[in-house]
Design a protein around this motif. Structure first.
Motif, PDB file in Angstrom:
ATOM      1  N   ILE A   1       1.730  11.273  -3.792  1.00  0.00           N
ATOM      2  CA  ILE A   1       1.730  10.822  -2.387  1.00  0.00           C
ATOM      3  C   ILE A   1       2.866  11.527  -1.633  1.00  0.00           C
ATOM      4  CG2 ILE A   1       2.215   8.850  -0.870  1.00  0.00           C
ATOM      5  CD1 ILE A   1       0.851   7.042  -3.000  1.00  0.00           C
ATOM      6  N   ASN A   2       4.065  11.516  -2.237  1.00  0.00           N
ATOM      7  CA  ASN A   2       5.209  12.153  -1.559  1.00  0.00           C
ATOM      8  C   ASN A   2       4.963  13.639  -1.337  1.00  0.00           C
ATOM      9  OD1 ASN A   2       6.611   9.811  -1.378  1.00  0.00           O
ATOM     10  ND2 ASN A   2       7.689  10.089  -3.332  1.00  0.00           N
TER      11      ASN A   2
ATOM     12  N   VAL B   1      -4.704  13.808   1.837  1.00  0.00           N
ATOM     13  CA  VAL B   1      -4.497  13.190   3.153  1.00  0.00           C
ATOM     14  C   VAL B   1      -5.296  14.015   4.169  1.00  0.00           C
ATOM     15  CG1 VAL B   1      -2.820  12.566   4.931  1.00  0.00           C
ATOM     16  CG2 VAL B   1      -2.182  12.419   2.511  1.00  0.00           C
TER      17      VAL B   1
ATOM     18  N   TYR C   1      -3.145  11.378  11.386  1.00  0.00           N
ATOM     19  CA  TYR C   1      -3.425  11.074   9.977  1.00  0.00           C
ATOM     20  C   TYR C   1      -2.960   9.664   9.669  1.00  0.00           C
ATOM     21  CZ  TYR C   1       1.528  12.319   9.658  1.00  0.00           C
ATOM     22  OH  TYR C   1       2.880  12.374   9.859  1.00  0.00           O
TER      23      TYR C   1
ATOM     24  N   LYS D   1       3.645  17.910   6.841  1.00  0.00           N
ATOM     25  CA  LYS D   1       4.591  18.150   7.954  1.00  0.00           C
ATOM     26  C   LYS D   1       4.601  19.616   8.368  1.00  0.00           C
ATOM     27  CE  LYS D   1       7.911  14.612   6.680  1.00  0.00           C
ATOM     28  NZ  LYS D   1       8.735  14.590   5.485  1.00  0.00           N
TER      29      LYS D   1
ATOM     30  N   THR E   1      -0.834   7.058   7.355  1.00  0.00           N
ATOM     31  CA  THR E   1       0.421   7.229   6.611  1.00  0.00           C
ATOM     32  C   THR E   1       0.410   6.440   5.295  1.00  0.00           C
ATOM     33  OG1 THR E   1       1.519   5.353   7.656  1.00  0.00           O
ATOM     34  CG2 THR E   1       1.689   7.474   8.799  1.00  0.00           C
ATOM     35  N   ASP E   2      -0.731   5.805   4.965  1.00  0.00           N
ATOM     36  CA  ASP E   2      -0.723   4.904   3.795  1.00  0.00           C
ATOM     37  C   ASP E   2      -1.759   5.285   2.730  1.00  0.00           C
ATOM     38  OD1 ASP E   2      -2.987   4.310   5.237  1.00  0.00           O
ATOM     39  OD2 ASP E   2      -2.706   2.128   5.175  1.00  0.00           O
TER      40      ASP E   2
ATOM     41  N   ASP F   1      -4.030   3.062   9.733  1.00  0.00           N
ATOM     42  CA  ASP F   1      -3.315   2.440   8.610  1.00  0.00           C
ATOM     43  C   ASP F   1      -3.764   0.994   8.417  1.00  0.00           C
ATOM     44  OD1 ASP F   1      -1.922   4.764   8.438  1.00  0.00           O
ATOM     45  OD2 ASP F   1       0.059   3.877   8.696  1.00  0.00           O
TER      46      ASP F   1
ATOM     47  N   TYR G   1       2.488  14.105   1.564  1.00  0.00           N
ATOM     48  CA  TYR G   1       3.079  13.804   2.877  1.00  0.00           C
ATOM     49  C   TYR G   1       4.186  14.787   3.256  1.00  0.00           C
ATOM     50  CZ  TYR G   1       0.182   9.817   3.848  1.00  0.00           C
ATOM     51  OH  TYR G   1      -0.909   9.043   4.144  1.00  0.00           O
ATOM     52  N   SER G   2       4.844  15.401   2.285  1.00  0.00           N
ATOM     53  CA  SER G   2       5.831  16.403   2.728  1.00  0.00           C
ATOM     54  C   SER G   2       5.142  17.713   3.111  1.00  0.00           C
ATOM     55  CB  SER G   2       6.969  16.571   1.712  1.00  0.00           C
ATOM     56  OG  SER G   2       6.534  17.324   0.644  1.00  0.00           O
TER      57      SER G   2
END
Ligand code: AMP
Ligand code: GLY
Length: 420
Positions: free
Chosen positions: A391-392, A329, A408, A399, A410-411, A215, A395-396
């Motif tokens: 982005i959301n 990502v 990974y 998981k 996170t940014d 990051d 990232y969901s």
């Protein structure tokens, strides 16, 4: 109907195979050697040009070359001699990537904006030079070094140690027989990729890569830990400037020098004071930039690849893009870009939502399981109506996918958010 052979095994090649298989003109997409996510894998290495040519001939394939190594080795020239259709630049055109010195001299003689530089094959002379200047430098090995032959320096001592690493210790082998010492430009980086047929160049959607492993751009450089498209960093005005001053100038200058550039031309750009500087050329799609860019394509990629080969891009309609953002990502194995464990089982593929593609890179299939098989393992790529929502979404989704040594950043995409 045509068969396609995609050469390569990364996330870029999975994304290209995925997109090409949607064309109603395409029968079967083969990938050589492919990975755990690609279908119809053919166990031929990307360096085995004879093997690839034989397969393409037997199976009547249009070949799409993903990575730089076979391009630099002349796969396109070889296939052309055999009358096989192949998408990508010739060996001469691939020098833009395969020799950084060739590329820098090309930019200099054609007035393409880039950092000032000097070339050395003698460590002592290079050290004298960095002691004599009052700016920070970047030291680059001339040849291909899997994205690792570039050392960004913060001091004269850093520069001396970089010079010794490349020219004396030969950490990158013969790729480091000569070096470039160039002025370090501190600005914002973006990737600008266009598709050319030797005459015109159609810009791909803009994108931004995240090269460092941790990051906030900390840690060593990697092949890329994530990317998103479009990026607000490349404004319309800037895009026009890059298209004219970098891409079109490059294609025309190559043509004037007797080299037709066909394929993807990728300019790694540093933007400083609203001006673009070329840090490097690549003669292929970026990886991972390819993953979000292909997710947004609203056109038949095969049509544009054939037009690039045939020199007829100007007769096709303008490229159209989904009016959405895409964020990729990269999930990597702990230790990358150094050494990392392999053969760990990856789970969770079944629960991925619509609007997300999981592009495989370093994976393989074994007994019905997907196992990790490389540093960059997967590229989870999600669409969203805004950059924030893309982005959301990405990232969901990540998981849901797990293996013991998953890491990974996170940014991914965060730099773009500050522009809204
Ligand atoms: P390259 O492979 O030449 O793109 O270099 C890898 C990375 O090094 C780039 O993505 C930049 O982050 C950095 N870099 C290369 N050249 C320069 C430069 N002249 N100034 C600042 N950073 C640079
Ligand atoms: N993502 C940078 C590259 O493909 O070289």
């Amino acid at each position: 109907m045509v068969n396609i052979l995609v050469v390569g095994s990364g996330g870029r090649e999975h994304a290209l195979s995925w997109k090409l298989s949607q064309s109603n003109k395409v029968e079967t997409v083969y990938t050589a050697p492919g990975n755990g996510g690609t279908e119809n894998n053919i166990p031929i290495d990307v360096t085995d040009l004879d093997g690839l040519a034989e397969f393409a001939q037997k199976n009547n394939c249009f070949t799409v070359v993903g990575p730089e190594d076979p391009l630099a080795s002349g796969i396109v020239d070889k296939f052309n001699k055999l009358n096989l259709k192949v998408f990508g630049p010739s060996q001469a055109a691939a020098q833009l990537e395969s020799s950084k010195i060739w590329a820098k001299n090309f930019m200099k003689r054609n007035d393409i904006p880039t950092a000032q530089f000097q070339i050395f094959d003698n460590a002592q002379k290079a050290i004298e030079y960095v002691k004599s200047i009052d700016f920070n430098v970047v030291v680059k090995a001339d040849g291909l070094a899997a994205g690792k032959g570039v050392i960004v320096c913060n001091s004269v001592d850093d520069a001396i140690s970089a010079i010794e690493t490349i020219l004396v210790k030969k950490t990158f082998g013969d790729a480091g027989n000569k070096i470039i010492v160039e002025e370090r430009i501190d600005g914002i980086e973006a990737s600008y990729i266009a598709l050319s047929d030797g005459n015109v160049a159609l810009p791909m959607a803009s994108s931004q890569d995240h090269k460092r492993v941790f990051d906030d751009d900390k840690g060593p450089n990697t092949g890329g830990m994530g990317a998103y498209s479009p990026t607000p960093i490349v404004t319309d005005v800037l895009a026009k400037t890059i298209q004219k001053e970098v891409i079109e100038k490059t294609i025309h200058a190559m043509k004037n020098e007797g080299i037709s550039f066909k394929g993807f031309l990728y300019a790694g750009i540093m933007i400083k004071d609203n001006k673009p500087y070329v840090l490097e050329y690549n003669v292929r799609m970026g990886d991972p930039e390819c993953q979000p860019i292909t997710m947004r394509m609203d056109f038949d990629l095969y049509d544009y690849f054939t037009a690039s080969v045939d020199g007829t891009l100007s007769s096709l309609p303008p490229l159209s893009w989904k009016d959405q953002y895409a964020v990729c990502v990269v999930l990597a194995s702990d230790g990358y870009p150094g050494s990392y464990p392999k053969n760990e089982e990856i789970t969770g593929f079944d629960s991925i939502s619509n609007g997300t593609n999981v592009f495989h890179a370093g994976t393989k299939k074994s007994d019905g399981k997907v196992l990790s098989n490389g540093g960059r393992v997967l590229g989870v790529t999600s669409l969203g109506d805004t950059l924030d929502s893309a982005i959301n979404n990405a990232y969901s989704e990540i998981k849901k996918i797990n293996w013991p040594n998953k890491i990974y950043r996170t940014d991914i995409g965060k730099k773009g958010l500050s522009y809204f």
